[in-house]
Design a protein around this motif. Structure first.
Motif, PDB file in Angstrom:
ATOM      1  N   LEU A   1       5.514   5.475   8.635  1.00  0.00           N
ATOM      2  CA  LEU A   1       5.440   4.412   7.627  1.00  0.00           C
ATOM      3  C   LEU A   1       5.449   3.061   8.320  1.00  0.00           C
ATOM      4  CD1 LEU A   1       7.970   5.402   4.794  1.00  0.00           C
ATOM      5  CD2 LEU A   1       5.483   5.632   4.802  1.00  0.00           C
ATOM      6  N   CYS A   2       4.713   2.096   7.762  1.00  0.00           N
ATOM      7  CA  CYS A   2       4.715   0.778   8.379  1.00  0.00           C
ATOM      8  C   CYS A   2       6.012   0.049   8.009  1.00  0.00           C
ATOM      9  CB  CYS A   2       3.490  -0.022   7.949  1.00  0.00           C
ATOM     10  SG  CYS A   2       3.559  -0.619   6.262  1.00  0.00           S
ATOM     11  N   GLN A   3       6.293  -1.006   8.740  1.00  0.00           N
ATOM     12  CA  GLN A   3       7.519  -1.781   8.511  1.00  0.00           C
ATOM     13  C   GLN A   3       7.604  -2.305   7.070  1.00  0.00           C
ATOM     14  OE1 GLN A   3       9.896  -1.278  10.719  1.00  0.00           O
ATOM     15  NE2 GLN A   3      10.208  -3.418  11.273  1.00  0.00           N
ATOM     16  N   ALA A   4       6.446  -2.764   6.570  1.00  0.00           N
ATOM     17  CA  ALA A   4       6.439  -3.333   5.219  1.00  0.00           C
ATOM     18  C   ALA A   4       6.827  -2.267   4.198  1.00  0.00           C
ATOM     19  CB  ALA A   4       5.068  -3.926   4.905  1.00  0.00           C
ATOM     20  N   CYS A   5       6.212  -1.088   4.292  1.00  0.00           N
ATOM     21  CA  CYS A   5       6.531  -0.027   3.332  1.00  0.00           C
ATOM     22  C   CYS A   5       7.988   0.412   3.480  1.00  0.00           C
ATOM     23  CB  CYS A   5       5.585   1.162   3.517  1.00  0.00           C
ATOM     24  SG  CYS A   5       3.940   0.819   2.860  1.00  0.00           S
ATOM     25  N   LYS A   6       8.469   0.503   4.724  1.00  0.00           N
ATOM     26  CA  LYS A   6       9.878   0.877   4.960  1.00  0.00           C
ATOM     27  C   LYS A   6      10.803  -0.107   4.294  1.00  0.00           C
ATOM     28  CE  LYS A   6       9.602   3.058   9.402  1.00  0.00           C
ATOM     29  NZ  LYS A   6       9.670   2.723  10.821  1.00  0.00           N
TER      30      LYS A   6
ATOM     31  N   SER B   1      -1.599   5.158  11.574  1.00  0.00           N
ATOM     32  CA  SER B   1      -1.690   4.364  10.351  1.00  0.00           C
ATOM     33  C   SER B   1      -0.663   4.851   9.334  1.00  0.00           C
ATOM     34  CB  SER B   1      -3.107   4.352   9.774  1.00  0.00           C
ATOM     35  OG  SER B   1      -3.707   5.598   9.936  1.00  0.00           O
ATOM     36  N   CYS B   2      -0.195   3.903   8.554  1.00  0.00           N
ATOM     37  CA  CYS B   2       0.864   4.165   7.580  1.00  0.00           C
ATOM     38  C   CYS B   2       0.393   5.191   6.547  1.00  0.00           C
ATOM     39  CB  CYS B   2       1.246   2.846   6.918  1.00  0.00           C
ATOM     40  SG  CYS B   2       2.380   3.037   5.549  1.00  0.00           S
ATOM     41  N   ARG B   3       1.247   6.161   6.305  1.00  0.00           N
ATOM     42  CA  ARG B   3       0.931   7.239   5.363  1.00  0.00           C
ATOM     43  C   ARG B   3       0.684   6.701   3.950  1.00  0.00           C
ATOM     44  NH1 ARG B   3       4.736  10.019   2.576  1.00  0.00           N
ATOM     45  NH2 ARG B   3       6.478   9.303   3.828  1.00  0.00           N
ATOM     46  N   LEU B   4       1.344   5.580   3.618  1.00  0.00           N
ATOM     47  CA  LEU B   4       1.225   5.067   2.247  1.00  0.00           C
ATOM     48  C   LEU B   4       0.149   4.007   2.063  1.00  0.00           C
ATOM     49  CD1 LEU B   4       4.972   4.900   1.262  1.00  0.00           C
ATOM     50  CD2 LEU B   4       3.262   6.547   0.517  1.00  0.00           C
ATOM     51  N   CYS B   5       0.122   3.050   2.997  1.00  0.00           N
ATOM     52  CA  CYS B   5      -0.804   1.947   2.758  1.00  0.00           C
ATOM     53  C   CYS B   5      -1.940   1.877   3.772  1.00  0.00           C
ATOM     54  CB  CYS B   5      -0.051   0.625   2.713  1.00  0.00           C
ATOM     55  SG  CYS B   5       0.506   0.088   4.322  1.00  0.00           S
ATOM     56  N   GLY B   6      -1.869   2.695   4.813  1.00  0.00           N
ATOM     57  CA  GLY B   6      -2.966   2.729   5.774  1.00  0.00           C
ATOM     58  C   GLY B   6      -2.952   1.655   6.842  1.00  0.00           C
TER      59      GLY B   6
END
Ligand code: ZN
Ligand code: ZN
Length: 302
Positions: free
Chosen positions: A292-297, A280-285
């Motif tokens: 990190l997920c693609q969106a956060c990247k 799971s993404c470190r920032l948004c879960g």
């Protein structure tokens, strides 16, 4: 003299070159509905007490999909259908289709939630498009849209997220992955692909050619717009579309065989190549394949 339907005495309204059949309005609609029901039964069986989120852009594909899901499942009291629309914030484009989506959901009496990039990401697609960036606008939009839909569907407790991809879209995606040699992505196209943290994406229209979706929409008074985005110029997809349309013209049935052949290979493929477990993404879960997920990247968060 007019051409008659191959199944009854009425006038034909469409000729399916791939099946060799002339069909009247009634038999054409039956054919489309039968294929959609079969696709759902074969790939994505609907169990009791499910919540199904339906991504509705207000274009013809998602409108036909919602109309059909409502027709097939609307009478079941244990099934909750929720339409989700995304306002990406593209001036002069999304407003009309959102209005169409609103009109359709209220006509059908389906719950409708509109999500927006501005609320979720604090910026609109127009703002993102005007910035310097590595990737094309479409990949941003696609990733962010996927992410926002998945997040909301999870929040609603949905067990499925329906996406209005038609046969043409699927055939193009398969061909593009072949041309890029992207086997990992091909495995993820195999229905049903279940991944933890991601709501199961279903594609009820994957066996309906785009032209027939448009015809079905027209016959049922549904929105007809293609929903084509002003930023849409994914170069490779356009070339592949032209190539497949040309092949379909010379060899009717090409798109069907590409898809059904792929489904057969894919079953074997998915046994050979296990789908990577998601983190799971470190920032948004959100579920994703790296830290990190693609969106956060893409949004440049760190
Ligand atoms: Zn007929
Ligand atoms: Zn994230």
């Amino acid at each position: 003299m007019s051409i008659k339907c191959d199944k009854c005495k009425h006038d034909s309204i469409i000729y399916q070159r791939y099946s060799g059949m002339h069909l009247c309005k009634k038999h054409f609609m039956e054919d489309v509905e039968r294929k959609i029901k079969l696709t759902i039964r074969k790939h994505y069986s609907v169990r009791k007490n499910e919540t199904i989120a339906v991504a509705v852009s207000g274009g013809k594909d998602s409108s036909v999909m919602l109309y059909m899901l409502h027709k097939i499942l609307g009478a079941r009291p244990d099934i909750r259908l929720i339409a989700l629309s995304v306002d990406e914030g593209i001036a002069g484009y999304r407003h009309n289709t959102l209005e169409q989506a609103k009109g359709l959901t209220s006509r059908l009496g389906v719950e409708h939630i509109i999500l927006s990039f501005r609320e979720q990401y604090e910026r609109t697609m127009d703002e993102i498009a005007s910035l310097e960036r590595e990737k094309g606008t479409c990949s941003y939009c696609g990733v962010l849209r996927k992410s926002i839909l998945n997040r909301k569907a999870l929040e609603l407790g949905a067990t499925k997220l329906a996406i209005g991809h038609n046969l043409d879209d699927e055939a193009q995606t398969i061909m593009m992955n072949h041309l890029k040699g992207d086997v990992a992505r091909m495995v993820r196209l195999v229905p049903p692909c279940e991944l933890e943290g991601l709501v199961l994406r279903i594609k009820p229209l994957r066996y309906i050619p785009e032209k027939e979706v448009a015809m079905y929409a027209y016959l049922n008074g549904l929105p007809l717009s293609t929903g084509a985005c002003p930023y849409a110029h994914e170069a490779m997809r356009n070339e592949v579309r032209e190539m497949l349309d040309d092949f379909e013209d010379k060899h009717p049935g090409t798109k069907y065989s590409l898809l059904s052949g792929f489904d057969k290979i894919a079953n074997v493929l998915s046994r050979e190549i296990p789908i990577a477990k998601l983190a799971s993404c470190r920032l948004c879960g959100q579920a994703c394949s790296s830290e990190l997920c693609q969106a956060c990247k893409l949004l440049g968060k760190q």
